[in-house]
Design an enzyme around this catalytic site. Structure first.
Site, mmCIF file in Angstrom:
data_model
loop_
_atom_site.group_PDB
_atom_site.id
_atom_site.type_symbol
_atom_site.label_atom_id
_atom_site.label_comp_id
_atom_site.label_asym_id
_atom_site.label_seq_id
_atom_site.Cartn_x
_atom_site.Cartn_y
_atom_site.Cartn_z
ATOM 1 N N HIS A 93 0.796 -1.236 0.000
ATOM 2 C CA HIS A 93 0.000 0.000 0.000
ATOM 3 C C HIS A 93 0.828 1.285 0.000
ATOM 4 O O HIS A 93 0.280 2.371 -0.062
ATOM 5 C CB HIS A 93 -0.933 0.024 1.210
ATOM 6 C CG HIS A 93 -0.217 0.326 2.499
ATOM 7 N ND1 HIS A 93 0.560 -0.606 3.142
ATOM 8 C CD2 HIS A 93 -0.126 1.454 3.233
ATOM 9 C CE1 HIS A 93 1.084 -0.059 4.228
ATOM 10 N NE2 HIS A 93 0.688 1.189 4.312
HETATM 11 C C1 UD1 Z 1 -1.957 5.470 6.040
HETATM 12 C C2 UD1 Z 1 -0.634 5.932 6.660
HETATM 13 C C3 UD1 Z 1 0.410 4.836 6.482
HETATM 14 C C4 UD1 Z 1 -0.081 3.522 7.024
HETATM 15 C C5 UD1 Z 1 -1.402 3.175 6.370
HETATM 16 C C6 UD1 Z 1 -1.967 1.896 6.922
HETATM 17 C C7 UD1 Z 1 -0.146 8.347 6.580
HETATM 18 C C8 UD1 Z 1 0.648 9.394 5.913
HETATM 19 N N1 UD1 Z 1 -0.129 7.136 5.996
HETATM 20 O O1 UD1 Z 1 -1.734 5.337 4.644
HETATM 21 O O2 UD1 Z 1 1.578 5.203 7.184
HETATM 22 O O3 UD1 Z 1 0.882 2.522 6.747
HETATM 23 O O4 UD1 Z 1 -2.329 4.237 6.625
HETATM 24 O O5 UD1 Z 1 -3.128 1.531 6.220
HETATM 25 O O6 UD1 Z 1 -0.758 8.614 7.578
HETATM 26 N N2 UD1 Z 1 -9.239 4.911 2.083
HETATM 27 C C9 UD1 Z 1 -10.442 4.271 2.045
HETATM 28 N N3 UD1 Z 1 -10.997 3.875 3.230
HETATM 29 C C10 UD1 Z 1 -10.412 4.100 4.433
HETATM 30 C C11 UD1 Z 1 -9.183 4.766 4.448
HETATM 31 C C12 UD1 Z 1 -8.593 5.157 3.268
HETATM 32 O O7 UD1 Z 1 -11.010 4.044 0.990
HETATM 33 O O8 UD1 Z 1 -10.973 3.704 5.470
HETATM 34 C C13 UD1 Z 1 -8.617 5.313 0.802
HETATM 35 C C14 UD1 Z 1 -8.851 6.758 0.485
HETATM 36 O O9 UD1 Z 1 -9.098 6.865 -0.862
HETATM 37 C C15 UD1 Z 1 -7.548 7.442 0.763
HETATM 38 C C16 UD1 Z 1 -6.536 6.319 0.538
HETATM 39 O O10 UD1 Z 1 -7.216 5.108 0.879
HETATM 40 O O11 UD1 Z 1 -7.338 8.523 -0.060
HETATM 41 C C17 UD1 Z 1 -5.323 6.446 1.410
HETATM 42 O O12 UD1 Z 1 -5.661 6.624 2.791
HETATM 43 P P1 UD1 Z 1 -4.719 7.504 3.767
HETATM 44 O O13 UD1 Z 1 -5.180 7.408 5.177
HETATM 45 O O14 UD1 Z 1 -4.560 8.870 3.199
HETATM 46 O O15 UD1 Z 1 -3.326 6.831 3.618
HETATM 47 P P2 UD1 Z 1 -2.938 5.297 3.638
HETATM 48 O O16 UD1 Z 1 -2.393 4.959 2.305
HETATM 49 O O17 UD1 Z 1 -4.054 4.456 4.183
#
Ligand code: UD1
Length: 366
Positions: free
Chosen positions: A211
């Site tokens: 991821h």
């Molecule tokens: C975040 C953390 C990362 C961690 C990861 C674990 C930061 C900078 N990154 O990355 O360190 O390893 O979480 O999972 O804080 N989304 C959904 N549903 C959710 C959450 C996210 O669909 O419940 C999608 C959204 O489109 C979002 C993307 O995933 O834009 C990324 O989510 P985000 O929390 O921004 O970063 P992660 O890649 O999950």
């Protein structure tokens, strides 16, 4: 004493669960946990499932920050958390790990003159293209107490000039959670997992998580990783629960995985553990899984060029593969060729009692 515990993203939930238990065990001494969920992760299978499975009480405050650019997400958390702090006036704010919620809440607390403890302090990848490295550095720059999981964290904090008496080598709450939950993974629970028939059918298999933006946000890099995985899957089936970020990038770039790669929705903690603990090897770019596989002695191939968790390499369970096809194939061959080394060597203090040590220090210091 009111200790405010912040959690926002999936790996945070595993880290606060044992701390909540350790605080509850000392409630007769006047210790109380206030749980804040920032809402950084919000899907049922990225958030609520973890609260339920890990026995974390419902949050006292839910900030519903949601997704967005780094600035949008961090700002939303900061604005909402400032209200919580003003209303609740905790004696100490405890942040865990290195996600945007960790950064946002540490800054807010410190500016309100509320002491901040950082759990999993001092880890450094020395790679500032990783958002998590920035989060770790800023959080450590302003924290009052540092709880450290491995020797490299001690060395980094001391080199950065942090006062020795504020740094505590306590072990790892992520491993507290792992060992605690492993004890609850009985046969009846496993039978109920949708993946149980899959596991029986597969024989020897690999477990994959992916991821990191550096691996999935760039179509060329992601294609190269997919190519390596498709090649590997001719020999070993691969179980792959897909993070929502990765799913979006797959669809956007038209990345294809061959059939022996079993694509699943994100899994809860228990079902995921049930699958990876018996895998022939784990391929991952997660920080937590590098450590959890070390604790259980499972070979791990990390799809990155660096790690902020060097103890996992020193213990011999983890290797860095980078994200090129040759690098991944070479690393897997090396890991699968390792002769069984018997009982896993566990890093010092990864014994299931880190949270108790942390809470003992908090009770004394605050
Ligand atoms: C975040 C953390 C990362 C961690 C990861 C674990 C930061 C900078 N990154 O990355 O360190 O390893 O979480 O999972 O804080 N989304 C959904 N549903 C959710 C959450 C996210 O669909 O419940 C999608 C959204 O489109 C979002 C993307 O995933 O834009 C990324 O989510 P985000 O929390 O921004 O970063 P992660 O890649 O999950």
């Amino acid at each position: 004493m009111n200790i405010c515990l912040v959690a926002g993203a999936r790996p945070n939930f595993m880290k606060i669960a044992p701390i909540v238990r350790a605080i509850q065990a000392r409630k007769d001494e006047g210790l109380r946990a206030t749980i804040v969920h920032t809402g950084q992760h919000y899907d049922e299978n990225m958030s609520d499932t973890f609260f339920r499975e890990l026995g974390i009480p419902a949050p006292d405050y839910h900030l519903e920050a949601g997704s967005g650019s780094h600035a949008v997400q961090t700002a939303a958390i900061m604005v909402a958390f400032e209200n919580v702090c003003e209303q609740d006036r905790p004696d100490m704010v405890v942040v865990v790990g290195d996600v945007n919620s960790t950064l946002a809440c540490s800054i807010v607390s410190k500016k309100l003159q509320i002491a901040v403890s950082h759990v999993e302090a001092g880890l450094r990848s020395f790679d500032l293209s990783m958002p998590e490295e920035i989060n770790r550095m800023v959080t450590d720059a302003i924290s009052d107490l540092f709880f450290v999981t491995e020797q490299s964290g001690m060395d980094n904090l001391l080199r950065e000039g942090k006062p020795k008496e504020r740094i505590h080598f306590v072990g790892h709450v992520m491993i507290d959670n792992l060992l605690y939950q492993l004890g609850k993974l009985d046969a009846a629970t496993c039978e109920r997992f949708p993946a149980s028939s899959l596991k029986k059918r597969l024989g020897a298999y690999l477990f994959l998580t992916l991821h990191r933006p550096s691996n999935v946000d760039d179509p060329e890099v992601f294609s190269q990783i997919a190519d390596a995985l498709n090649t590997i899957s001719r020999t070993y089936p691969i179980v792959f629960p897909i993070h929502p970020r990765t799913r979006k990038c797959m669809e956007k770039f038209g990345i294809h995985f061959d059939e022996p790669i079993v694509l699943l929705e994100p899994l809860g903690f228990m079902e995921s553990l049930y699958l990876w603990k018996d895998a022939a090897a784990v391929l991952t770019d997660s920080g937590g899984l590098q450590e959890e596989t070390t604790a259980l002695g499972i070979p791990c191939i990390t799809l990155r060029n660096n790690t902020e968790r060097p103890i996992t390499i020193e213990m011999g369970t983890n290797v860095l593969a980078g994200n090129s096809k040759e690098g991944i194939l070479r690393a897997l061959e090396k890991q699968l060729g390792r002769s069984g080394s018997g009982e896993p060597k566990r890093p010092p203090l990864w014994d299931g009692h880190a949270a108790e040590r942390i809470v003992r220090i908090l009770a004394r210091d605050v």
